[in-house]
Design an enzyme around this catalytic site. Structure first.
Site, PDB file in Angstrom:
ATOM      1  N   ASP A  53      48.506  47.363  39.158  1.00  0.00           N
ATOM      2  CA  ASP A  53      48.453  48.224  40.247  1.00  0.00           C
ATOM      3  C   ASP A  53      49.600  49.426  40.237  1.00  0.00           C
ATOM      4  OD1 ASP A  53      48.033  49.280  43.101  1.00  0.00           O
ATOM      5  OD2 ASP A  53      50.187  48.477  43.106  1.00  0.00           O
TER       6      ASP A  53
ATOM      7  N   GLU B  70      42.769  45.440  38.355  1.00  0.00           N
ATOM      8  CA  GLU B  70      44.149  45.731  38.121  1.00  0.00           C
ATOM      9  C   GLU B  70      44.689  44.844  37.241  1.00  0.00           C
ATOM     10  OE1 GLU B  70      45.474  47.892  42.395  1.00  0.00           O
ATOM     11  OE2 GLU B  70      45.179  45.777  42.561  1.00  0.00           O
TER      12      GLU B  70
END
Length: 247
Positions: free
Chosen positions: A67, A135
């Site tokens: 992320d 992610e």
């Protein structure tokens, strides 16, 4: 000598590992070096796996790492491509690109859910599993090949096919946020009445009645309160679209 090492490396992997390696290579566009990082990126917490130190083996920490890297790569891209954009503009545009909805779309497009190791059926996964694993995959790339390869992957899978700045400028991230902002600006009262609404199927659902200035303007049902509120907000937005300034 290098050719012999390559043959030995392939023969040392199980057939299952070999298939996984080839699949990951096709998704990435380059060869992974340490396949264990990628296996971890697709391991669900329900597997209850632990490493030799007793730490859990699943994708959640890689998701956190991925992320941050994704956000940094997108920020750099916007900084270079939108030189006239101020901090608020750049932040808003980045939020649109890395929104949970968009990340879920990216994960679905790559069919990442097919490779998840889990002790629960995939039908029990929430919608966000697609974006979470995407992610985590970026986090695995970072640990395996470093930042430059992450940037290469994000350019190929995110920026080139999906990032159109002109189109994104008009994209709504959250209809609820947009509607609340409009109500506050226009001094209108609003209220989300949330209640359980299981219906005849027995499935656990949540109903929402959205009122503006004491009048119900939209209703919805969904599997979560957040989603039900967003759907009701979207319906209300289209009812008041001519009055709402989306800029």
């Amino acid at each position: 000598m290098r050719f012999i090492k390559k043959i030995l490396s392939k023969s040392s992997r199980s057939n299952e590992d070999g298939i996984f390696f080839d699949t990951i290579e096709k998704i990435l566009g380059f060869k992974p070096q340490k396949i264990a990082f990628y296996k971890k990126a697709f391991t669900h917490r329900s597997s209850n796996k632990l490493d030799v130190k007793g730490n859990p083996i699943n994708y959640e920490r890689l998701e956190f790492l991925g992320d941050a890297i994704l956000s940094a790569v997108i920020a750099a891209h916007l900084f270079n491509k939108a030189p006239a954009g101020d901090e608020g503009y750049l932040t808003k545009m980045r939020s649109k690109i890395v929104s949970r909805e968009h990340l879920n779309e990216l994960g679905r497009d790559l069919n990442l859910i097919l490779f998840i190791e889990s002790k629960v059926p995939s039908t029990n996964f929430g919608e966000n599993i697609h974006g979470n694993v995407f992610e985590a995959l970026i986090g695995a790339i970072y640990l395996d090949r470093g930042y430059d390869y992450c940037e290469k992957f994000i350019q190929k899978r995110v920026i080139v096919p999906y990032v159109d700045i002109a189109r994104l400028e008009g994209k709504v991230i959250s209809y609820k946020s947009l509607l609340i902002e409009w109500c506050q600006k226009e001094k209108k009262s609003f209220h989300y009445d949330v209640f359980e609404d299981n219906g005849i199927t027995g499935e656990r659902l949540f109903g929402v009645k959205l009122s503006i200035d004491g009048k119900v303007v939209a209703k919805s049902r969904a599997a979560s309160k957040k989603k039900a509120e967003e759907i009701a907000s979207k319906r209300a937005y289209f009812a008041f679209q001519e009055k709402i300034d989306v800029r």
